[in-house]
Scaffold this motif. Structure first.
Motif, short mmCIF file in Angstrom:
data_model
loop_
_atom_site.label_atom_id
_atom_site.label_comp_id
_atom_site.label_asym_id
_atom_site.label_seq_id
_atom_site.Cartn_x
_atom_site.Cartn_y
_atom_site.Cartn_z
N VAL A 176 -48.92 -37.15 24.45
CA VAL A 176 -49.24 -38.58 24.36
C VAL A 176 -47.98 -39.36 24.02
CG1 VAL A 176 -51.63 -38.15 23.72
CG2 VAL A 176 -49.91 -38.48 21.93
N ILE A 177 -48.04 -40.67 24.21
CA ILE A 177 -46.90 -41.54 23.97
C ILE A 177 -46.87 -41.97 22.51
CG2 ILE A 177 -45.83 -43.75 24.55
CD1 ILE A 177 -47.12 -43.52 27.31
N PRO A 215 -38.42 -38.89 18.99
CA PRO A 215 -37.34 -39.36 19.90
C PRO A 215 -35.98 -38.75 19.62
CG PRO A 215 -38.70 -41.20 19.16
CD PRO A 215 -39.14 -40.00 18.36
N ASP A 216 -35.62 -38.62 18.33
CA ASP A 216 -34.28 -38.13 17.99
C ASP A 216 -34.19 -36.61 17.94
OD1 ASP A 216 -33.48 -40.77 17.77
OD2 ASP A 216 -33.92 -40.85 15.62
N LEU A 221 -41.88 -31.54 17.18
CA LEU A 221 -43.07 -32.18 17.73
C LEU A 221 -44.06 -32.49 16.61
CD1 LEU A 221 -43.66 -29.68 20.70
CD2 LEU A 221 -42.06 -31.59 20.60
N ARG A 222 -44.85 -33.54 16.80
CA ARG A 222 -45.99 -33.82 15.93
C ARG A 222 -47.25 -33.58 16.75
NH1 ARG A 222 -45.47 -37.82 11.76
NH2 ARG A 222 -47.68 -38.34 12.01
#
Length: 306
Positions: A176-177, A215-216, A221-222
């Motif tokens: 997902v975003i 992003p970084d 991952l979450r």
């Protein structure tokens, strides 16, 4: 037999009252299948493990894993937590546990390696997934959106479409975003029931593993995991799903040979933050091994009246 001992641990965390709860019955001899299921339902943890003597003396133990509603062939945090518990004992069915424990399970033999501190005390464990990566059908984005109560436009498909993936236990896996979308997700049981009829065999429950990349840090991952059909509304840490996701992502990398470390953070939205450490190795274009590891802390021990 009118009672049996149990131990609970928090898995994939170094902090008590975080991570994923697990109850371990370190000597389940004499319990019937029905009693095991009733005990698992009584705890209402995502899983409870029952340890029995191995059928092959070369192995450490036979381990049966129950959710509140059914027995399952494999799961990540039950293996890590059970290894941690047995690693702290001096005798496991007549043998002293070493640093490597081998568990007989329905999915196959699961090899676990204890993580010890400088004083030799067990503080966690790592396991190797018992099966190679297998992929089932793709799941349409509308189904994922309905199950998670999110906008279908928030589901990413650039890397992979939502798909059933397994290294011993199947999950629908979808990206997902952003963290905001992940935080908004909420399971819709009716949608899960419909998805189960379409995508899961009769002896399995449809479970959904959502994730987003930071992003970084693209390999941090979450994630969140929902399995309401199995009476697990949300799971704080899901090693088997993390292993399947890590294997899937490694398989999609263009390099034919790869050795990659992945961290999956889960349970944050529940207030039970967990850290799952993966190592995925790929050679000649195929994923050859998936290691799932983390720390554990003991919480409770007691007696169950039968």
């Amino acid at each position: 037999m009118d009672s049996i001992n149990y131990i609970t641990v928090d898995v994939f965390t170094g902090e008590r009252f975080s991570g994923n709860q697990l109850a371990v019955i370190p000597d389940a001899r004499g319990l019937s299948d029905a009693q095991m299921q009733l005990i698992a339902a009584e705890f209402r943890y995502s899983e409870v493990t029952f340890v029995l003597p191995p059928e092959d003396p070369a192995n450490t133990a036979r381990v049966r894993i129950y959710t509140p509603t059914m027995e399952i062939p494999f799961a990540g945090h039950p293996n890590v937590g059970t290894a941690f518990v047995l690693g702290g004992q001096t005798d496991v069915f007549g043998k002293a546990p070493g640093n490597v424990l081998r568990f007989e399970e329905k999915a196959g033999v699961v090899e676990t390696a204890l993580i010890r501190d400088d004083g030799g005390r067990a503080i966690g464990a790592g396991i190797l997934a018992p099966q190679p990566l297998s992929l089932g059908p793709q799941v349409d984005t509308d189904t994922i959106a309905r199950c998670a109560s999110i906008d279908v436009r928030a589901i990413r498909t650039e890397t992979h479409a939502p798909i059933i993936a397994s290294v011993g236990l199947p999950f629908a896996v979808a990206e997902v975003i952003g963290l905001e979308t992940l935080a908004r997700a909420c399971p819709n049981t009716a949608a899960f029931a419909e998805a189960g009829r379409r995508f899961s065999p009769e002896d399995e429950q449809f479970a959904l593993f959502l994730y987003t990349r930071l992003p970084d840090h693209p390999w941090h991952l979450r994630a969140r995991m929902f399995a309401p059909l199995d009476n697990v509304i949300e799971d704080p840490a899901t090693g088997s799903a993390s292993g399947a996701l890590g294997a899937l992502l490694a398989s999609l990398q263009p390099a034919s040979d790869l050795d990659i470390d992945i961290t999956i953070e889960q349970g944050v939205e529940m207030g039970r933050r967990s850290l799952i450490e993966l190592n995925v190795r790929k050679s000649d274009g195929l994923v050859r091994s998936v290691r799932i590891a983390g720390r554990c802390v003991a919480v409770m021990n007691g007696i169950i009246r039968l």
